[in-house]
Scaffold this motif. Structure first.
Motif, PDB file in Angstrom:
ATOM      1  N   PRO B 105       0.862  -1.193   0.000  1.00 58.34           N
ATOM      2  CA  PRO B 105       0.000   0.000   0.000  1.00 58.34           C
ATOM      3  C   PRO B 105       0.895   1.238   0.000  1.00 58.34           C
ATOM      4  O   PRO B 105       1.859   1.305   0.771  1.00 58.34           O
ATOM      5  CB  PRO B 105      -0.766  -0.110   1.326  1.00 58.34           C
ATOM      6  N   ILE B 106       0.604   2.175  -0.879  1.00 58.86           N
ATOM      7  CA  ILE B 106       1.464   3.356  -0.976  1.00 58.86           C
ATOM      8  C   ILE B 106       0.687   4.654  -0.745  1.00 58.86           C
ATOM      9  O   ILE B 106      -0.539   4.694  -0.894  1.00 58.86           O
ATOM     10  CB  ILE B 106       2.211   3.424  -2.331  1.00 58.86           C
ATOM     11  N   ILE B 107       1.452   5.680  -0.379  1.00 62.19           N
ATOM     12  CA  ILE B 107       0.862   7.010  -0.167  1.00 62.19           C
ATOM     13  C   ILE B 107       1.342   7.926  -1.280  1.00 62.19           C
ATOM     14  O   ILE B 107       2.541   8.146  -1.442  1.00 62.19           O
ATOM     15  CB  ILE B 107       1.300   7.609   1.183  1.00 62.19           C
ATOM     16  N   THR B 108       0.405   8.425  -2.066  1.00 62.41           N
ATOM     17  CA  THR B 108       0.752   9.368  -3.134  1.00 62.41           C
ATOM     18  C   THR B 108       0.152  10.729  -2.771  1.00 62.41           C
ATOM     19  O   THR B 108      -0.554  10.855  -1.772  1.00 62.41           O
ATOM     20  CB  THR B 108       0.180   8.900  -4.481  1.00 62.41           C
ATOM     21  N   ASP B 109       0.390  11.716  -3.632  1.00 62.28           N
ATOM     22  CA  ASP B 109      -0.135  13.059  -3.353  1.00 62.28           C
ATOM     23  C   ASP B 109      -1.652  13.079  -3.186  1.00 62.28           C
ATOM     24  O   ASP B 109      -2.180  13.812  -2.355  1.00 62.28           O
ATOM     25  CB  ASP B 109       0.265  14.025  -4.476  1.00 62.28           C
TER      26      ASP B 109
END
Lengths: 239, 239
Positions: B105-109
């Protein structure tokens, strides 16, 4: 661009949104005189604007019919009723996003749940999904039918609609994939069985009615996943 | 054939199932001395038999290691955290059925939810999905990472693992599909953005790090549907 859904849209007429659609307009911070797009779910795209707000209602004046996108071919799926209705709801949402025209819940020998109450209520999911994915076509959910009746009807439609009829079956004797025979931009119908698959008798019935047996993959997929996989294969071929 | 999961399996040892697994054994009407298959989720398949039942417990004697299926390639996906956790759970189940090795799971803008609490609890969904689909590999869910860190790591892994790195982006300048470049049976990593996609800056960062921009289709798909679509495309290519 946001598309709103309304069942009956007429040019130079006013549409009233309340409840969900009203909340949606408010959430998107759409103001008086702002333009919005509308669809009736049959391929028509309209333009309108917010003419007024009143207590928990918004009035939309429809001033332009932009286009009607008549599909060149139709994608039809017959899928065994899924016992767990949340899985069925999920299938409805995802198949609408990916692209399908007609969904028919069917009863086969191994189908555990034999009926779906109040099928119309699932239209809400479809409407929400077409709005989400900016589509102007709302799939049609047919009433539940018995497997053999579905196959018979599809057999009749095959020549009439020049459509490919497939049955997904892991023990398929042909052991071929949809992509081996399907021609791009053609109408198609696929039938997907329940957990446990089709009985040999059911499978042979479809073959006798000129269905082509196809395999989706080597993995064991749940019913709803098989349905999505085959619709996605069509999307990738037709993209 | 039913496969049961147990984290640490040793030959000529006894495993004790309670709770869910116990109920599962009962539901399947498995009796004393019946054979069952087991996996530790790392590709190992074992055979054992029920040696005894006691109060809400079942004892399994493991007597044979059948095989280890080491995958020839790995499928890795980085996907923006999805605000609606039921959609994330659904993604975990379906990606496991279809085939994936690592989920990050990633955090983008544009990612709205910035963290996932207690990520280990999602292992239950993966275990249930591998059992359902008779697989011996349990995907790994990594901890949440920031977009740039994920891209940097993937850039390093690209040469080491001889892996294709893709970024799904509807405004992709290359406007190419995964199938245009991906070679069958190769390791692959795909990064999928949140609703609203990647910013231009994010996209260019990945391109600078040798990612290939790909388009999935013309439809507007939700985050979790995009992830499933790209995994299904890989499944269809590698079948």
């Amino acid at each position: 661009m946001n598309i709103f859904y309304f069942k009956n849209i007429k040019i130079n007429n006013i549409i009233i949104f309340d409840k969900e659609e009203y909340k949606h307009i408010i959430a998107l911070r759409i103001n008086k005189y702002d333009s919005i797009y509308l669809t009736d779910g049959t391929g028509n795209l309209y333009k309108g604007y917010v003419s007024d707000f009143s207590f928990k209602k918004v009035y939309i004046y429809v001033d332009k019919h932009i286009k009607n996108c008549k599909p060149k071919y139709t994608i039809n799926i017959g899928i065994s009723i899924i016992k767990n209705m949340s899985r069925f709801r999920w299938f409805l949402e995802k198949s609408t996003e990916i692209g399908v025209n007609n969904i028919t819940p069917i009863i086969t020998d191994y189908t555990q749940l034999k009926t779906i109450n109040n099928i119309d209520k699932y239209n809400k999911i479809l409407i929400s999904a077409i709005k989400q994915s900016n589509q102007t076509f709302k799939p049609h959910i047919n009433n539940v039918v018995k497997y053999q009746d579905f196959i018979d009807q599809a057999f009749n439609d095959q020549i009439k609609n020049n459509q490919f009829n497939y049955i997904a079956h892991n023990k398929s004797i042909e052991n071929s994939y949809l992509s081996d025979t399907y021609q791009k931009n053609s109408s198609v119908l696929i039938v997907i069985g329940p957990e446990g698959g089709f009985t040999d008798k059911e499978y042979l019935y479809a073959i006798k009615k000129k269905f082509l047996g196809i395999k989706i993959c080597n993995n064991i997929l749940r019913t709803e996943t098989s349905g999505i996989a085959v619709l996605l294969e069509l999307l990738l071929i037709n993209r």
